[in-house]
Design a protein around this motif. Structure first.
Motif, PDB file in Angstrom:
ATOM      1  N   PHE A 190       0.821  -1.215   0.000  1.00  0.00           N
ATOM      2  CA  PHE A 190       0.000   0.000   0.000  1.00  0.00           C
ATOM      3  C   PHE A 190       0.854   1.264   0.000  1.00  0.00           C
ATOM      4  O   PHE A 190       0.460   2.288  -0.535  1.00  0.00           O
ATOM      5  CB  PHE A 190      -0.918  -0.007   1.233  1.00  0.00           C
ATOM      6  N   ALA A 191       2.065   1.181   0.594  1.00  0.00           N
ATOM      7  CA  ALA A 191       2.913   2.357   0.712  1.00  0.00           C
ATOM      8  C   ALA A 191       3.560   2.739  -0.607  1.00  0.00           C
ATOM      9  O   ALA A 191       3.691   3.925  -0.935  1.00  0.00           O
ATOM     10  CB  ALA A 191       3.987   2.134   1.789  1.00  0.00           C
ATOM     11  N   VAL A 192       3.997   1.743  -1.377  1.00  0.00           N
ATOM     12  CA  VAL A 192       4.787   2.057  -2.580  1.00  0.00           C
ATOM     13  C   VAL A 192       4.053   1.749  -3.875  1.00  0.00           C
ATOM     14  O   VAL A 192       4.612   1.959  -4.956  1.00  0.00           O
ATOM     15  CB  VAL A 192       6.136   1.294  -2.559  1.00  0.00           C
ATOM     16  N   SER A 193       2.800   1.256  -3.828  1.00  0.00           N
ATOM     17  CA  SER A 193       2.101   0.917  -5.076  1.00  0.00           C
ATOM     18  C   SER A 193       1.816   2.152  -5.922  1.00  0.00           C
ATOM     19  O   SER A 193       1.662   2.057  -7.129  1.00  0.00           O
ATOM     20  CB  SER A 193       0.786   0.188  -4.762  1.00  0.00           C
ATOM     21  N   ARG A 194       1.756   3.340  -5.348  1.00  0.00           N
ATOM     22  CA  ARG A 194       1.505   4.577  -6.072  1.00  0.00           C
ATOM     23  C   ARG A 194       2.780   5.188  -6.641  1.00  0.00           C
ATOM     24  O   ARG A 194       2.742   6.218  -7.267  1.00  0.00           O
ATOM     25  CB  ARG A 194       0.831   5.596  -5.145  1.00  0.00           C
ATOM     26  N   SER A 195       3.937   4.544  -6.351  1.00  0.00           N
ATOM     27  CA  SER A 195       5.220   5.061  -6.846  1.00  0.00           C
ATOM     28  C   SER A 195       5.813   4.060  -7.822  1.00  0.00           C
ATOM     29  O   SER A 195       6.489   3.109  -7.419  1.00  0.00           O
ATOM     30  CB  SER A 195       6.192   5.300  -5.674  1.00  0.00           C
ATOM     31  N   PRO A 196       5.553   4.233  -9.161  1.00  0.00           N
ATOM     32  CA  PRO A 196       6.057   3.270 -10.144  1.00  0.00           C
ATOM     33  C   PRO A 196       7.570   3.157 -10.144  1.00  0.00           C
ATOM     34  O   PRO A 196       8.112   2.134 -10.530  1.00  0.00           O
ATOM     35  CB  PRO A 196       5.540   3.839 -11.477  1.00  0.00           C
ATOM     36  N   SER A 197       8.293   4.205  -9.688  1.00  0.00           N
ATOM     37  CA  SER A 197       9.755   4.133  -9.674  1.00  0.00           C
ATOM     38  C   SER A 197      10.278   3.120  -8.672  1.00  0.00           C
ATOM     39  O   SER A 197      11.456   2.742  -8.713  1.00  0.00           O
ATOM     40  CB  SER A 197      10.329   5.519  -9.367  1.00  0.00           C
ATOM     41  N   ALA A 198       9.401   2.671  -7.754  1.00  0.00           N
ATOM     42  CA  ALA A 198       9.824   1.722  -6.714  1.00  0.00           C
ATOM     43  C   ALA A 198       9.499   0.298  -7.117  1.00  0.00           C
ATOM     44  O   ALA A 198       9.142  -0.519  -6.266  1.00  0.00           O
ATOM     45  CB  ALA A 198       9.160   2.075  -5.387  1.00  0.00           C
ATOM     46  N   GLN A 199       9.613  -0.049  -8.411  1.00  0.00           N
ATOM     47  CA  GLN A 199       9.259  -1.387  -8.843  1.00  0.00           C
ATOM     48  C   GLN A 199      10.195  -2.440  -8.260  1.00  0.00           C
ATOM     49  O   GLN A 199       9.786  -3.582  -8.021  1.00  0.00           O
ATOM     50  CB  GLN A 199       9.282  -1.478 -10.373  1.00  0.00           C
TER      51      GLN A 199
END
Length: 553
Positions: free
Chosen positions: A62-71
Motif C-alpha cells: 500500500f505504501a509504494v504501489s503509487r510510486s512506479p519508480s519503486a518497482q
C-alpha cells in the motif's frame, strides 16, 4: 509500437488490491487452522510470526504501489508473502496452504519479466519442499506429504506459466491494438483532410452542388447553392429542392415525383436539363441541372449528387436575340421582296448587256438567299410563339418537289464545280405540305453544297421501302462528299442556332436554324430525319415519311 514495460504493468496492475485479497485469504485459512487444528502455544507463536510478515508485505504494497519508480522495492512484497506463508506451512504442512502461493506468483507473472517470474516460481517450489524436510517440519515426513508437495509444485508452476503466457498474449494484443489505433487515426486524419479539401473545392466553384441521401433528404450544400437561394430573396437555410420547379418554357410546373432528385433516386439520368426555379412573375432563376447517382455494391442508391448552374443570363440573352431576330426579319422582309420584284422586272427588260444581266443575276441570287434566311428566322419565331409550325397536308407526289429543289440549287452547285446526281422513282406519294417539304429539301441541298469541297459530289436518292412495324415508307437521302462532322457535332446538329465549331469561323454563313426548323416540319409529317457523318468523308441526311396509304390511315 513498444511492448508495455514492467513499470507500465505495475501502474495498470492493482497491486494493493491483490495483496489485500491474499492477506484476507491467508487470515481465513489461519483462523480455520487455529480453530480446528488443535495447535499448541509454540505453533501459534510461529503462525503469528508468519502473519506478521504477510501484514508487513501488505503495508509495503500500500505504501509504494503509487510510486512506479519503486518497482524493485515492490519485489519484497511477494518475497515476504512467500516467506511468511512458508513459516505458517511449517507448523501445518497438511493444511493445504500451498495454494495461496499462487497470489504472489500471479503478481510476478503479470508485472515482471520472465526471469523474475522464474526466480519467484523456484522460490515458491523450494519453500513448499523445505517446510517438509526432516528437521524443519514439525510433522514427520510421509509419502502423503511428499505427494502433496509434488502436486502443489506442479500446480504453482502451471499457474505461473499460464498467467505469464496470458500476459504475453495480452502484450501482443496491446501492440496490435496500438497499431490498429494508429492506422485508424491516420485514416481518420486523411479522411478529414480529404473531406475538408472537397469542401473547399465545392465552395470555390461557381455552380450549386447539393448531396442527398437515398431517401431524398438534403445532406450537404456548397456555398454557391446558398448564394443562389439568397439571390432569390430567400433565407440562406432554404432547401433548394423545396422551391417550385418549372420546365424550360417557364410555365409548365414540375410535379414533386418528377423533380431531378426524385428521378435520380428512381434511376433516371438527368444530364444538362433546363428548369426554372421559382414561380412566374416572382424572383426566379433558370438552371441547367445534372445528377449523378452513387450506389452500393448491391446496386441500391445510397446518395444523389445534383449540380445546378445558373443560366438565367443565357436564357435572357437567347430571348433578346430571338426578339431582335424577329424585329430585324420583319423589317427586312418587305424591302427584300421589293428588291427581288424590281430585279426580276429589270431582268425582263430587253436589250440588257451581258455584264449588266450577270450583275443583276448576282443581286437576285443573293437577295433570294437573304430572303431564305429571313424566312428561317420568321419561321423560328412562329414556332416560338405558337408552340409549333403549321402544315397543310394533302395527297401529293414528292418527286416533282425534289426535282424543283435540285433545279433551284444548280447555279450554286456550278459555282463550286459540284456535280449533283438524282436517282428518283417515277412517283413517291405522301400526305404532306408541298411548300414545307420543299423548305426541308432546299435546306438539305443547300447544306450539302455549302459544306462540300470544291469539285465534290451531291447525290439525291429517293426510295420506297416496307417496314414490318411502320408499313410503307418514303425516304429521301441527300449525301455529300464534304468535311463531315464529329459525333458531338452530329448529336447537337438539330439544336436551334447551333453551328459546328469547324465552320463557325469560316466564310460559310448560316443562321443555325435551318435544320432545327426542318426537323420540326418532318415531325409534323409524322416522319423522321437522321444524319450519318464521317469527318473528312461526307454526310448523309435521310428524311423518312409515311407513304400515302399509311399516312392516310
Amino acid at each position: 509500437m513498444a511492448t508495455p514495460t514492467s513499470r507500465d504493468r505495475i501502474e495498470a496492475f492493482p497491486v494493493a488490491q491483490l495483496q489485500l485479497q491474499f492477506t484476507l485469504a491467508t487470515a481465513l485459512a489461519v483462523t480455520a487452522l487455529l480453530v480446528f487444528g488443535g495447535t499448541g502455544l509454540s505453533q501459534r507463536i510461529a503462525i503469528a510470526e508468519g502473519i506478521t510478515l504477510i501484514a508487513v508485505a501488505g503495508l509495503l504494497a500500500f505504501a509504494v504501489s503509487r510510486s512506479p519508480s519503486a518497482q524493485t522495492t515492490l519485489l519484497l512484497v511477494p518475497a515476504l508473502d512467500m516467506v511468511g506463508l512458508a513459516v505458517i506451512m511449517r507448523e501445518a504442512p497438511y493444511g493445504g496452504l500451498e495454494t495461496l502461493l499462487v497470489f504472489p506468483l500471479i503478481w510476478l507473472a503479470t508485472s515482471y519479466p520472465g526471469r523474475v517470474l522464474l526466480a519467484g516460481c523456484l522460490l515458491a517450489v523450494v519453500l513448499v519442499w523445505l517446510v517438509r524436510l526432516p528437521g524443519v517440519s514439525v510433522e514427520p515426513v510421509t509419502v502423503r506429504s511428499l505427494l502433496q508437495a509434488l502436486s502443489a509444485s506442479c500446480a504453482l508452476a502451471l499457474a505461473a506459466t499460464m498467467t505469464w503466457w496470458m500476459r504475453r498474449r495480452s502484450d501482443a494484443q496491446h501492440v496490435l491494438l496500438q497499431r490498429q489505433t494508429a492506422i485508424l487515426e491516420g485514416a481518420f486524419d486523411r479522411s478529414s483532410a480529404g473531406e475538408e479539401t472537397v469542401r473547399q473545392v465545392l465552395d470555390a466553384v461557381a455552380f450549386a452542388v447539393l448531396a442527398f441521401d437515398g431517401a431524398g433528404r438534403l445532406v450537404t450544400a456548397n456555398r454557391a447553392s446558398v448564394q443562389l437561394v439568397r439571390a432569390l430573396g430567400l433565407p440562406p437555410t432554404t432547401d433548394l429542392m423545396t422551391l417550385p420547379f418549372y420546365r424550360a418554357d417557364g410555365f409548365e410546373p414540375v410535379a414533386p415525383e418528377q423533380s431531378p432528385v426524385a428521378r435520380a433516386i428512381q434511376g433516371d439520368d438527368v444530364d444538362d436539363e433546363h428548369y426554372w426555379l421559382g414561380h412566374p412573375g416572382e424572383a426566379r432563376a433558370a438552371l441547367s441541372v445534372s445528377t449523378r447517382i452513387l450506389r452500393d455494391r448491391g446496386g441500391a442508391t445510397t446518395s444523389v449528387v445534383l449540380v445546378a448552374s445558373d443560366v438565367t443570363g443565357e436564357f435572357e440573352a437567347t430571348q433578346a436575340r430571338d426578339d431582335l431576330a424577329a424585329s430585324i426579319s420583319h423589317e427586312l422582309r418587305t424591302p427584300l421582296s421589293s428588291i427581288i420584284g424590281y430585279v426580276d422586272l429589270a431582268l425582263d427588260e430587253p436589250g440588257l448587256s451581258e455584264q449588266v444581266q450577270a450583275h443583276l443575276e448576282v443581286v437576285a441570287k443573293n437577295a433570294d438567299r437573304m430572303l431564305i434566311l429571313v424566312n428561317d428566322l420568321l419561321a423560328h419565331r412562329e414556332r416560338e410563339a405558337s408552340g409549333s409550325l403549321t402544315v397543310s397536308k394533302v395527297p401529293m407526289d414528292l418527286v416533282p418537289v425534289v426535282r424543283d429543289s435540285v433545279s433551284a440549287v444548280l447555279p450554286m452547285a456550278r459555282d463550286r464545280l459540284i456535280a449533283i446526281t438524282v436517282d428518283m422513282p417515277n412517283e413517291l406519294r405522301v400526305l404532306g405540305d408541298a411548300l414545307r417539304l420543299r423548305q426541308v429539301i432546299d435546306n438539305l441541298l443547300s447544306n450539302a453544297i455549302k459544306y462540300n469541297r470544291e469539285g465534290g459530289q451531291v447525290e439525291v436518292l429517293g426510295t420506297q421501302r416496307h417496314d414490318e412495324v411502320k408499313g410503307d415508307l418514303v425516304e429521301i437521302a441527300v449525301s455529300d462528299t464534304g468535311r463531315g462532322m464529329t459525333p458531338e457535332e452530329t448529336r447537337r446538329l438539330f439544336e436551334r442556332f447551333y453551328r459546328a465549331p469547324s465552320v463557325r469561323h469560316t466564310a460559310i454563313r448560316g443562321s443555325g436554324l435551318g435544320l432545327n426548323i426542318s426537323r420540326q416540319l418532318v415531325d409534323l409529317h409524322r416522319g423522321t430525319i437522321r444524319v450519318a457523318s464521317v469527318p473528312n468523308v461526307g454526310t448523309t441526311m435521310t428524311v423518312t415519311l409515311p407513304a400515302l396509304e399509311v399516312a392516310a390511315a
